[in-house]
Design an enzyme around this catalytic site. Sequence first.
Site, PDB file in Angstrom:
ATOM      1  N   ARG A 153       0.808  -1.217   0.000  1.00 34.50           N
ATOM      2  CA  ARG A 153       0.000   0.000   0.000  1.00 34.50           C
ATOM      3  C   ARG A 153       0.841   1.267   0.000  1.00 34.50           C
ATOM      4  O   ARG A 153       0.540   2.225  -0.710  1.00 34.50           O
ATOM      5  CB  ARG A 153      -0.942  -0.019   1.209  1.00 34.50           C
ATOM      6  N   ARG A 235      12.431  -0.132   7.177  1.00 35.15           N
ATOM      7  CA  ARG A 235      13.202  -0.655   8.299  1.00 35.15           C
ATOM      8  C   ARG A 235      14.665  -0.769   7.882  1.00 35.15           C
ATOM      9  O   ARG A 235      14.967  -1.195   6.758  1.00 35.15           O
ATOM     10  CB  ARG A 235      12.703  -2.033   8.745  1.00 35.15           C
ATOM     11  N   GLU A 264      17.605   2.102  17.451  1.00 31.74           N
ATOM     12  CA  GLU A 264      16.888   3.353  17.690  1.00 31.74           C
ATOM     13  C   GLU A 264      16.495   3.451  19.160  1.00 31.74           C
ATOM     14  O   GLU A 264      16.238   2.435  19.799  1.00 31.74           O
ATOM     15  CB  GLU A 264      15.637   3.404  16.807  1.00 31.74           C
ATOM     16  N   HIS A 284      13.041   8.545  12.433  1.00 29.53           N
ATOM     17  CA  HIS A 284      11.925   7.596  12.349  1.00 29.53           C
ATOM     18  C   HIS A 284      10.591   8.299  12.603  1.00 29.53           C
ATOM     19  O   HIS A 284       9.831   7.964  13.509  1.00 29.53           O
ATOM     20  CB  HIS A 284      12.099   6.433  13.328  1.00 29.53           C
ATOM     21  N   GLY A 286       8.273   8.640  10.028  1.00 23.81           N
ATOM     22  CA  GLY A 286       7.341   8.320   8.951  1.00 23.81           C
ATOM     23  C   GLY A 286       5.908   8.198   9.427  1.00 23.81           C
ATOM     24  O   GLY A 286       4.970   8.575   8.711  1.00 23.81           O
TER      25      GLY A 286
END
Length: 318
Positions: A153, A235, A264, A284, A286
């Site tokens: 997607r 990732r 992280e 990170h 997103g």
Amino acid sequence: MRVHVLDDWSDTLRSLPSFARLSGHEVTVWTDSASEGILAQRLAQAEALVLFRERTQITRSLLERLPNLRLISARGAWPHVDTQACTDLGIAFCSQKSDAAPNHSAAELTWALILSAMRDLPAQMAALKAGQWQAGVGRSLRGRTIGIYGAGRIGQLVAGYARAFGMEVIWWGSAARRAALVAAGETVPESRAAFFGGADVISLHLRLVPQTRGIVTAKDLAQMRADAVLVNTSRAGLIEVGALLPALTKGRPAMAALDVFDVEPVLDSNDPLLTHPRVIATPHIGFVTRDEFDLQFGEIYDQINAYTSGAPINLVAG
């Protein structure tokens, strides 16, 4: 239920409309990360945990120290949760699959990173603030080619953005996925080498599972164009361990735009990837928008309410 929300670092969840779905519960929100020992103390009375993606590892040793815990509620994949321990200890684990709706926030950040890399926006902004006008020359997107590895997607959303900017889209993925793309009239290069070597931008949109860990190898990176950009908002583990930094030093790819890292959070300002002159990096983010949080955590809270009503949904273990 006594519900504890972990790792809301920006203390955002309490300000979102979806938080009202927990109004019938006693809720504690933790805005920092903690060691397993401290977590065991904090959560000793917790009956339900809300997980914030993979920010905390839910191990057997932690679960064994939480005698009141009955439910863990999350969204997305769960490589950080010991589901067998949940089953053994009688703790229900529910997680709404993240592909139930596309993550527009991640796709939008991907596009922001592509634009930033192609126009070298961080360097231009830094130069301007330092008193220099028009530092270097960027590249347009129209007429160039983007290679999307992973046709889920988010990959499909990015492809739509690319076409709106006048780019050609090529694809790669598993043999079955490539066959489906060809049947749908999409462009799939004849080989893996042709995919990596045929794009101005390569963007990764795969789930990190055992089969995809390290799927992008040093050989793949070496086959990229000398002026190409690699974008990873999925990732870090998709790229072979230790492959990216030497590849950047050798000049293929020319630049990497990254939102994800092997460990992280990255808190070392001297981290070799962060300090590399051809890396654009974000922490990170997103999925870090109010809109996405409200959507994702609304689904998590629904799982808690469904469990307390006696009809659990999205049950994975327990």
